[in-house]
Design a protein around this motif. Structure first.
Motif, PDB file in Angstrom:
ATOM      1  N   TRP A   1       1.006  -1.087   0.036  1.00 51.27           N
ATOM      2  CA  TRP A   1      -0.357  -0.026  -0.130  1.00 51.27           C
ATOM      3  C   TRP A   1       0.434   1.394   0.237  1.00 51.27           C
ATOM      4  CZ3 TRP A   1      -4.982  -0.465   4.104  1.00 51.27           C
ATOM      5  CH2 TRP A   1      -5.467  -1.761   3.377  1.00 51.27           C
ATOM      6  N   PRO A   2       1.139   1.710  -0.909  1.00 45.20           N
ATOM      7  CA  PRO A   2       1.915   2.961  -0.749  1.00 45.20           C
ATOM      8  C   PRO A   2       0.894   4.452  -0.377  1.00 45.20           C
ATOM      9  CG  PRO A   2       0.630   2.694  -3.665  1.00 45.20           C
ATOM     10  CD  PRO A   2       0.670   1.175  -2.022  1.00 45.20           C
ATOM     11  N   VAL A   3       2.030   4.898   0.067  1.00 44.10           N
ATOM     12  CA  VAL A   3       1.089   6.373   0.982  1.00 44.10           C
ATOM     13  C   VAL A   3       1.139   7.480   0.136  1.00 44.10           C
ATOM     14  CG1 VAL A   3       3.936   6.527   1.439  1.00 44.10           C
ATOM     15  CG2 VAL A   3       1.624   7.657   2.752  1.00 44.10           C
ATOM     16  N   HIS A   4       0.055   8.148   0.060  1.00 41.35           N
ATOM     17  CA  HIS A   4      -0.105   9.152  -0.545  1.00 41.35           C
ATOM     18  C   HIS A   4       1.598  10.059  -0.295  1.00 41.35           C
ATOM     19  CE1 HIS A   4      -2.640   9.288  -3.756  1.00 41.35           C
ATOM     20  NE2 HIS A   4      -3.841   8.509  -2.772  1.00 41.35           N
ATOM     21  N   LEU A   5       2.480  10.851  -1.055  1.00 37.66           N
ATOM     22  CA  LEU A   5       2.659  11.848  -1.026  1.00 37.66           C
ATOM     23  C   LEU A   5       3.809  12.183  -2.708  1.00 37.66           C
ATOM     24  CD1 LEU A   5       5.232  12.023   2.146  1.00 37.66           C
ATOM     25  CD2 LEU A   5       6.693  11.292   0.282  1.00 37.66           C
ATOM     26  N   VAL A   6       2.511  12.840  -2.831  1.00 41.33           N
ATOM     27  CA  VAL A   6       3.376  13.712  -3.957  1.00 41.33           C
ATOM     28  C   VAL A   6       3.714  14.249  -3.958  1.00 41.33           C
ATOM     29  CG1 VAL A   6       2.251  14.340  -5.991  1.00 41.33           C
ATOM     30  CG2 VAL A   6       0.874  12.726  -5.062  1.00 41.33           C
ATOM     31  N   THR A   7       5.196  14.597  -4.483  1.00 45.76           N
ATOM     32  CA  THR A   7       5.965  15.424  -4.556  1.00 45.76           C
ATOM     33  C   THR A   7       6.435  15.961  -5.457  1.00 45.76           C
ATOM     34  OG1 THR A   7       7.796  13.930  -4.951  1.00 45.76           O
ATOM     35  CG2 THR A   7       7.250  14.023  -2.633  1.00 45.76           C
ATOM     36  N   ALA A   8       6.111  15.675  -6.683  1.00 45.75           N
ATOM     37  CA  ALA A   8       6.718  16.487  -8.252  1.00 45.75           C
ATOM     38  C   ALA A   8       6.037  15.938  -9.083  1.00 45.75           C
ATOM     39  CB  ALA A   8       7.938  15.891  -8.454  1.00 45.75           C
ATOM     40  N   CYS A   9       5.941  15.917 -10.258  1.00 42.42           N
ATOM     41  CA  CYS A   9       5.135  15.947 -12.008  1.00 42.42           C
ATOM     42  C   CYS A   9       5.448  14.678 -12.302  1.00 42.42           C
ATOM     43  CB  CYS A   9       5.498  16.713 -12.638  1.00 42.42           C
ATOM     44  SG  CYS A   9       7.241  17.095 -12.988  1.00 42.42           S
TER      45      CYS A   9
ATOM     46  N   TYR B   1      -3.080   5.361  -0.421  1.00 40.83           N
ATOM     47  CA  TYR B   1      -3.882   5.331   0.960  1.00 40.83           C
ATOM     48  C   TYR B   1      -3.116   6.578   2.173  1.00 40.83           C
ATOM     49  CZ  TYR B   1      -6.801   2.964   4.117  1.00 40.83           C
ATOM     50  OH  TYR B   1      -7.781   2.496   5.529  1.00 40.83           O
ATOM     51  N   GLY B   2      -3.889   6.801   2.508  1.00 43.11           N
ATOM     52  CA  GLY B   2      -3.683   8.300   2.959  1.00 43.11           C
ATOM     53  C   GLY B   2      -2.905   8.340   4.174  1.00 43.11           C
ATOM     54  N   ILE B   3      -2.780   8.154   4.982  1.00 42.64           N
ATOM     55  CA  ILE B   3      -2.054   7.584   6.608  1.00 42.64           C
ATOM     56  C   ILE B   3      -0.952   6.481   6.239  1.00 42.64           C
ATOM     57  CG2 ILE B   3      -2.544   7.409   8.778  1.00 42.64           C
ATOM     58  CD1 ILE B   3      -5.616   6.759   7.416  1.00 42.64           C
ATOM     59  N   ALA B   4      -0.285   7.285   6.507  1.00 41.89           N
ATOM     60  CA  ALA B   4       1.272   6.847   7.011  1.00 41.89           C
ATOM     61  C   ALA B   4       1.510   5.635   7.336  1.00 41.89           C
ATOM     62  CB  ALA B   4       2.296   7.672   6.951  1.00 41.89           C
ATOM     63  N   ARG B   5       0.422   5.783   8.255  1.00 39.29           N
ATOM     64  CA  ARG B   5       0.769   4.434   9.645  1.00 39.29           C
ATOM     65  C   ARG B   5       0.066   2.672   9.026  1.00 39.29           C
ATOM     66  NH1 ARG B   5       0.859   7.528  15.098  1.00 39.29           N
ATOM     67  NH2 ARG B   5       2.697   9.161  14.123  1.00 39.29           N
ATOM     68  N   GLN B   6      -0.514   2.965   7.804  1.00 44.08           N
ATOM     69  CA  GLN B   6      -1.190   2.187   7.864  1.00 44.08           C
ATOM     70  C   GLN B   6      -0.756   1.646   6.145  1.00 44.08           C
ATOM     71  OE1 GLN B   6      -5.746   2.599   7.681  1.00 44.08           O
ATOM     72  NE2 GLN B   6      -5.115   3.486  10.029  1.00 44.08           N
ATOM     73  N   THR B   7       0.250   2.135   5.892  1.00 44.72           N
ATOM     74  CA  THR B   7       0.518   1.803   3.953  1.00 44.72           C
ATOM     75  C   THR B   7       2.092   0.995   4.709  1.00 44.72           C
ATOM     76  OG1 THR B   7       1.752   4.025   4.449  1.00 44.72           O
ATOM     77  CG2 THR B   7      -0.478   4.095   3.598  1.00 44.72           C
ATOM     78  N   ASN B   8       3.199   0.418   3.384  1.00 40.26           N
ATOM     79  CA  ASN B   8       4.213  -0.184   3.844  1.00 40.26           C
ATOM     80  C   ASN B   8       4.947   0.001   2.692  1.00 40.26           C
ATOM     81  OD1 ASN B   8       2.580  -1.365   1.879  1.00 40.26           O
ATOM     82  ND2 ASN B   8       3.042  -3.793   3.182  1.00 40.26           N
ATOM     83  N   LEU B   9       4.882   0.545   2.183  1.00 48.12           N
ATOM     84  CA  LEU B   9       5.434   1.496   0.499  1.00 48.12           C
ATOM     85  C   LEU B   9       5.494   3.433   0.620  1.00 48.12           C
ATOM     86  CD1 LEU B   9       6.853   0.779  -1.872  1.00 48.12           C
ATOM     87  CD2 LEU B   9       4.590   0.359  -3.005  1.00 48.12           C
ATOM     88  N   ILE B  10       6.768   3.689  -0.132  1.00 47.85           N
ATOM     89  CA  ILE B  10       6.543   4.873  -0.412  1.00 47.85           C
ATOM     90  C   ILE B  10       7.097   5.260  -1.566  1.00 47.85           C
ATOM     91  CG2 ILE B  10       7.662   7.259  -0.056  1.00 47.85           C
ATOM     92  CD1 ILE B  10       8.077   6.684   2.796  1.00 47.85           C
ATOM     93  N   ILE B  11       6.470   5.441  -2.600  1.00 48.23           N
ATOM     94  CA  ILE B  11       6.482   6.050  -3.970  1.00 48.23           C
ATOM     95  C   ILE B  11       7.700   7.233  -4.091  1.00 48.23           C
ATOM     96  CG2 ILE B  11       6.393   5.895  -6.352  1.00 48.23           C
ATOM     97  CD1 ILE B  11       4.196   3.763  -6.102  1.00 48.23           C
ATOM     98  N   VAL B  12       8.445   7.076  -4.576  1.00 45.03           N
ATOM     99  CA  VAL B  12       8.859   8.638  -4.175  1.00 45.03           C
ATOM    100  C   VAL B  12       8.840   9.167  -5.585  1.00 45.03           C
ATOM    101  CG1 VAL B  12      11.563  10.115  -4.124  1.00 45.03           C
ATOM    102  CG2 VAL B  12      10.081   8.234  -2.140  1.00 45.03           C
ATOM    103  N   GLU B  13       7.592  10.432  -5.713  1.00 42.15           N
ATOM    104  CA  GLU B  13       7.607  10.690  -7.077  1.00 42.15           C
ATOM    105  C   GLU B  13       8.624  11.926  -7.468  1.00 42.15           C
ATOM    106  OE1 GLU B  13       4.102  10.604  -6.031  1.00 42.15           O
ATOM    107  OE2 GLU B  13       3.390   9.423  -5.623  1.00 42.15           O
TER     108      GLU B  13
END
Ligand code: SF4
Length: 347
Positions: A26-34, A57-69
């Motif tokens: 579950w990737p956390v919503h962390l949109v940093t760029a285009c 998913y919107g909440i860091a504590r219930q996610t296990n993947l960060i996709i750095v954009e």
């Protein structure tokens, strides 16, 4: 607790745990760029990333993947690290886009941080931006990696002793990349079929170097002492407002390039035309005449540039701080601005 963790990982439940993690990335919503637009594409109805068990998913504590954009700036590096630390183990990081790999188009940006210096990264997906297919392939690669290995914790905690009376700080490390010889080309002539542009260039050539850089765009380079007379000439031709004022810092060439983007709201045929009126000034004495009385829309834009680059626009009535807080440092957008050294403490 440790015994239990070992049992879940290595005992009879191990394969089930692994299978569960693989299909619940579950990737956390962390949109940093285009690149974020491609992520949205990958998870929209066309590609439907949820098919492979990845659900944003919107909440860091219930996610296990960060996709750095894409790009991570100093400001966002802190957010990235804090988000990563809030996530439960096991957790994974995929970095998509050229910016996240090695700076991409911002390779000499003073404020760019490599995500791999902030968090441990499993996979990089190259491209600018990478396609949705490439992103989904990256997630599949992570699943294959999980299949082959174990979903381990990525954090090992260690005690950090803070200086007496101070709290340990969690801050991003600085990146020190400054272009040695920035190549700044503003006015490269092009063969463009544009009759009006050619006529305009003829009229502007008496002021400085006027070239067509694209259809509807003309770059006009003038000496600083001719900036005001050039602006008045443009006003006489029907150009009536400044859309943007920019300063380009070229420390290795000892100069600033000050540019005004000028257009027209009142003359129909000039409305699509953009004139880039620019001048070079010495970095040692960064002063140039203000155009705010000729084009009032330049006023606030000049104030911003005054704050951010320390260029004085002589004639602009504003003398205080405009955009920055009163105690902010001088001219923070200059390339040689010394950032405070920041370091991570932690594992
Ligand atoms: S890699 Fe390209 S699309 Fe992605 S953040 Fe950088 S500039 Fe934007």
């Amino acid at each position: 607790m440790e015994e239990f963790t070992k049992f879940v990982r290595g005992g009879i439940l191990g394969p089930i745990k692994k299978w569960g993690t693989k299909w619940s990335l579950w990737p956390v919503h962390l949109v940093t760029a285009c690149c974020g637009a491609e992520l949205a594409h990958a998870f929209a109805c066309g590609y439907d990333g949820e098919r492979i068990g990845a659900l944003n998913y919107g909440i860091a504590r219930q996610t296990n993947l960060i996709i750095v954009e894409g790009a991570i700036t100093r400001k966002m590096a802190r957010v990235l690290r804090i988000t990563w630390e809030q996530m439960p183990d096991p957790k994974f990081v995929i970095v998509m886009g050229a910016c996240g790999l090695n700076g991409g188009i911002f390779w000499n940006g003073y404020n760019l941080v490599k995500p791999s210096e902030v968090v441990p990264v499993e996979f990089f997906i190259p491209g600018c931006p990478p396609t949705p297919e490439a992103l989904l392939r990256g997630i599949r690669q992570l699943q294959i990696k999980l299949d082959k290995g174990v979903a381990e914790n990525s954090v090992s905690f260690s005690e950090v002793k803070a200086e007496k009376g101070k709290k340990p700080r969690i801050l991003p490390r600085g990146v020190k990349k400054v272009s040695l010889a920035p190549c700044i080309v503003i006015a490269r002539e092009k063969e463009v079929e544009w009759e009006l542009g050619k006529n305009l260039c003829e009229k502007l050539k008496v002021l400085g170097r006027a070239v067509i850089t694209a259809r509807n765009r003309i770059a006009l380079k003038v000496d600083p002492d001719k900036l005001r007379s050039s602006a008045m000439k443009l006003r006489d031709l029907g150009f009536d407002h400044v859309k943007s004022v920019n300063v380009v810092d070229a420390p290795n060439e000892g100069k600033f390039i000050v540019e005004y983007w000028i257009s027209s709201y009142s003359v129909k045929e000039l409305m699509p035309v953009l004139i880039n009126l620019h001048s070079e000034i010495s970095r040692r004495e960064p002063k140039i005449s203000s155009l705010s009385d000729i084009f009032p829309s330049a006023d606030y834009l000049e104030r911003e540039m005054q704050d951010l680059f320390g260029v004085e626009f002589v004639g602009n009535p504003w003398k205080g701080r405009f955009l920055l807080a009163p105690d902010a440092p001088e001219a923070p957008l200059r390339k040689d601005f010394k950032l405070q050294e920041e370091v991570y403490v932690g594992d």
